[in-house]
Design a protein around this motif. Structure first.
Motif, mmCIF file in Angstrom:
data_model
loop_
_atom_site.group_PDB
_atom_site.id
_atom_site.type_symbol
_atom_site.label_atom_id
_atom_site.label_comp_id
_atom_site.label_asym_id
_atom_site.label_seq_id
_atom_site.Cartn_x
_atom_site.Cartn_y
_atom_site.Cartn_z
ATOM 1 N N ARG A 1 0.843 -1.202 0.000
ATOM 2 C CA ARG A 1 0.000 0.000 0.000
ATOM 3 C C ARG A 1 0.872 1.243 0.000
ATOM 4 N NH1 ARG A 1 -5.014 -1.855 1.640
ATOM 5 N NH2 ARG A 1 -5.843 0.119 0.893
ATOM 6 N N ILE A 2 0.345 2.287 -0.607
ATOM 7 C CA ILE A 2 1.153 3.489 -0.791
ATOM 8 C C ILE A 2 1.122 4.415 0.414
ATOM 9 C CG2 ILE A 2 -0.667 4.897 -1.846
ATOM 10 C CD1 ILE A 2 1.488 5.931 -3.800
ATOM 11 N N PHE A 3 0.160 4.241 1.323
ATOM 12 C CA PHE A 3 0.034 5.136 2.467
ATOM 13 C C PHE A 3 0.288 4.412 3.779
ATOM 14 C CE2 PHE A 3 -3.038 7.611 -0.351
ATOM 15 C CZ PHE A 3 -2.050 8.504 -0.753
ATOM 16 N N THR A 4 0.860 5.131 4.712
ATOM 17 C CA THR A 4 1.146 4.563 6.033
ATOM 18 C C THR A 4 -0.010 4.740 7.009
ATOM 19 O OG1 THR A 4 2.074 6.616 6.924
ATOM 20 C CG2 THR A 4 3.567 5.175 5.720
ATOM 21 N N GLY A 5 -0.860 5.732 6.757
ATOM 22 C CA GLY A 5 -1.941 6.049 7.698
ATOM 23 C C GLY A 5 -1.652 7.301 8.507
ATOM 24 N N SER A 6 -0.458 7.833 8.392
ATOM 25 C CA SER A 6 -0.097 9.088 9.059
ATOM 26 C C SER A 6 -0.148 10.210 8.022
ATOM 27 C CB SER A 6 1.301 9.016 9.672
ATOM 28 O OG SER A 6 1.739 10.306 10.063
ATOM 29 N N PRO A 7 -1.114 11.145 8.125
ATOM 30 C CA PRO A 7 -1.207 12.216 7.121
ATOM 31 C C PRO A 7 0.077 13.028 6.982
ATOM 32 C CG PRO A 7 -3.183 12.174 8.505
ATOM 33 C CD PRO A 7 -2.199 11.231 9.129
ATOM 34 N N VAL A 8 0.774 13.254 8.096
ATOM 35 C CA VAL A 8 2.004 14.049 8.035
ATOM 36 C C VAL A 8 3.078 13.302 7.258
ATOM 37 C CG1 VAL A 8 3.831 15.107 9.398
ATOM 38 C CG2 VAL A 8 1.460 15.243 10.186
ATOM 39 N N VAL A 9 3.268 12.021 7.592
ATOM 40 C CA VAL A 9 4.292 11.218 6.909
ATOM 41 C C VAL A 9 3.954 11.072 5.428
ATOM 42 C CG1 VAL A 9 5.306 8.922 6.747
ATOM 43 C CG2 VAL A 9 4.967 9.978 8.984
ATOM 44 N N ASP A 10 2.693 10.761 5.139
ATOM 45 C CA ASP A 10 2.297 10.541 3.749
ATOM 46 C C ASP A 10 2.377 11.830 2.932
ATOM 47 O OD1 ASP A 10 1.839 7.876 4.296
ATOM 48 O OD2 ASP A 10 -0.263 8.185 4.815
ATOM 49 N N SER A 11 2.082 12.967 3.551
ATOM 50 C CA SER A 11 2.248 14.251 2.854
ATOM 51 C C SER A 11 3.718 14.518 2.570
ATOM 52 C CB SER A 11 1.653 15.390 3.688
ATOM 53 O OG SER A 11 0.253 15.267 3.810
ATOM 54 N N ASP A 12 4.591 14.206 3.525
ATOM 55 C CA ASP A 12 6.031 14.362 3.311
ATOM 56 C C ASP A 12 6.500 13.477 2.158
ATOM 57 O OD1 ASP A 12 6.216 16.197 5.340
ATOM 58 O OD2 ASP A 12 6.964 14.776 6.830
ATOM 59 N N PHE A 13 5.937 12.266 2.088
ATOM 60 C CA PHE A 13 6.303 11.359 0.993
ATOM 61 C C PHE A 13 5.913 11.949 -0.359
ATOM 62 C CE2 PHE A 13 3.811 8.406 -1.704
ATOM 63 C CZ PHE A 13 4.868 7.922 -2.473
ATOM 64 N N LEU A 14 4.679 12.432 -0.481
ATOM 65 C CA LEU A 14 4.234 12.995 -1.755
ATOM 66 C C LEU A 14 5.045 14.239 -2.115
ATOM 67 C CD1 LEU A 14 0.358 12.569 -1.397
ATOM 68 C CD2 LEU A 14 1.893 11.293 -2.900
#
Length: 526
Positions: A165-178
């Motif tokens: 899956r592409i998302f971890t579930g942490s909006p902050v972490v996933d936003s940093d990834f994008l």
């Protein structure tokens, strides 16, 4: 590899059962090729159970890609997937998960495929040593995110084949990834996974919805654009649990944009292809567009109001879809909130739009209904009280919370201006209720408000008759609290209007009034 699996006989070795201790010594004496291909799974299981993986093994195993190397490692990894819960077995499972992250980072496809083939979870999160040579932020990314940031399509395909899956579930972490994918120009590798995630999480609760809301809140334009283009529904709410667990549903991206007046996002979200949505989600969209239209009218945002109408919103559509007049209910709820906050201009706009100040709410707070007029009186907001009365608010309706009429509530608040507005609008000055037997003039006398008592008497407060309960109780409350000026006013009023014979001596009233008489009406009705 032989050194990597050698048995370390430390102080804890004496605690190992004798049979298992023998197996470990036997295993340590076997040639490497025998360990690779002969049946020593029982001995290897004991090894996993009693030996911790050492930190230097990561650097050794990350370079493995030969058949012999991977064969023995495969057996160790497979055995570490057992249900054993010893400290060593747990550490071996964590070791294998961390090794998977190392394989992704190193683009070691052979090692990665072997680890996934024996059951290491593609979505496992790294542990304390996930990336000992990386930044703290990088440690938080999952395997697929790291592969996308690296831009290796083969590694991405391998992980996708195992449902990564592409998302971890942490909006902050996933936003940093994008954001990192945009910076590294690898965002195109993420687009297929984002589209898949949008389909997977089309219902409320998707991780991508959390990120979309977070991006709107933080004004991350690129992230909002890429998620919207991928198909994430801006009208879906990102649920974070239920009320029983202490979590509440978050607002949708549209509602966050509306609340924060981010019109760029609102204009984009209005173009979302809602025809493909099911009935429930179309209804949710209509609810939120209703909120948007009301907000646009209240803030006199003509452009937004027109855009919402152009997006297909109509009051009759909402009523038909909801099965009841949701628009009127929403207007009423918005009116209640505007009154409570003291927003006079917003109250004016809502009333002009047709908000009914007498409509009962469909939702209840602690089993009580607080009508807008009662709220405005509690706040002492004369301007809003006047607006509501002019909009034909019922000036004699009871509050379910206090069981008082608006006039009684205004007298308790000592606002003569509000009292005069209510009386001029037809409020009954002699009204009493079940719970409170005091009329408005009794309340004013009890508070010693001479001006209020005078106004109520002139407005028709009924005190005629020597044995009139209203007269006796009014005098009693005034005298009991030492308000002699009120006592004199009332007696003079009686004499001038109805004659001396209509009055009684204050001493007689104080001595003859009983508790039963003071609470007569509440006793009768209850």
């Amino acid at each position: 590899m032989c050194a990597a699996i050698s048995v370390i006989e430390d102080e804890g070795f004496d605690d190992v059962p004798i049979t298992e201790r023998y197996a470990l010594r036997y295993l340590n004496e076997r040639p490497v090729k025998e360990l690779l291909y002969d049946g020593h799974d029982e001995f290897l299981q004991f090894f996993v159970k009693h030996n911790l993986p050492q930190d230097d093994l990561y650097d050794i195993l990350r370079a493995f890609n030969t058949a012999d190397d991977l064969a023995l490692l495969r057996r160790l990894v497979f055995l570490s997937k057992s249900d054993g819960n010893s400290f060593a077995e747990v550490k071996w499972r964590q070791f294998c998960e961390n090794l998977l992250f190392d394989a992704v980072k190193d683009e070691n496809e052979a090692l990665l495929e072997m680890l996934l083939d024996v059951g290491v979870d593609a979505n496992a999160r790294g542990h304390s040593r996930q990336f000992h040579d990386s930044t703290a932020t990088f440690k938080a990314f999952n395997a697929l995110q790291i592969a996308i940031l690296g831009g290796n399509k083969n590694v991405i395909d391998i992980l996708n084949s195992c449902c990564a899956r592409i998302f971890t579930g942490s909006p902050v972490v996933d936003s940093d990834f994008l954001s990192g994918a945009f910076t590294r120009n690898t965002i195109d590798f993420a687009k297929p996974q984002l589209a898949s995630e949008a389909t997977w999480h089309s219902k409320p609760g998707g991780k991508g919805l959390d990120i979309l809301v977070h991006a709107v809140e933080q004004s991350y334009d690129n992230i909002v654009d890429i998620l919207f283009e991928a198909g994430f529904n801006p009208y879906s709410r990102a649920d974070r649990g239920d009320f029983a667990t202490g979590w509440v549903p978050r607002d949708s991206a549209f509602m966050v944009s509306l609340r924060t007046s981010k019109t760029r996002y609102l204009g984009k979200f209005l173009t979302f292809p809602y025809h493909a949505l099911d009935r429930k989600r179309r209804q949710e969209r209509l609810r939120q567009l209703t909120a948007g239209y009301v907000t646009a009218r209240c803030t006199e945002n003509v452009a937004l109001g027109k855009a919402i109408l152009d997006a297909g919103w109509r009051p009759d559509h909402v009523k038909l879809a909801m099965g009841y007049d949701y628009v009127q209910e929403y207007l009423h709820n918005a009116l209640e909130q505007a009154v409570e906050r003291g927003y006079c201009e917003e109250v004016r706009c809502l009333l002009q739009m047709g908000a009914n100040p007498n409509l009962l709410s469909y939702t209840y707070v602690s089993g009580s209904i607080i009508r807008p007029l009662h709220s405005a009186i509690e706040e002492g907001n004369v301007a809003i009280v006047r607006q509501l009365v002019e909009a034909r608010a019922d000036v004699n309706v009871l509050s379910s919370r206090s069981n008082l009429t608006p006039l009684q509530k205004a007298v308790y608040g000592s606002s003569l201006e509000i009292v005069s507005i209510l009386v001029e609008a037809g409020a009954n000055v002699n009204s009493t209720t079940r719970k409170w037997s005091r009329s408005a003039v009794e309340i004013a006398a009890d508070k010693g408000n001479l001006e209020m008592v005078t106004y109520l008497l002139e407005s028709g407060a009924n005190v005629q008759g020597r044995h009139n309960h209203n007269y006796r109780r009014t005098l009693y409350w005034a005298q009991n609290h030492g308000h002699n000026s009120v006592v004199d006013l009332l007696q003079d009023w009686k004499r001038s209007r109805h004659g001396e014979q209509d009055c009684d001596a204050i001493g007689n009233i104080m001595s003859s009034t009983t508790e039963e008489e003071l609470d007569l009406l509440s006793r009768v009705y209850d």
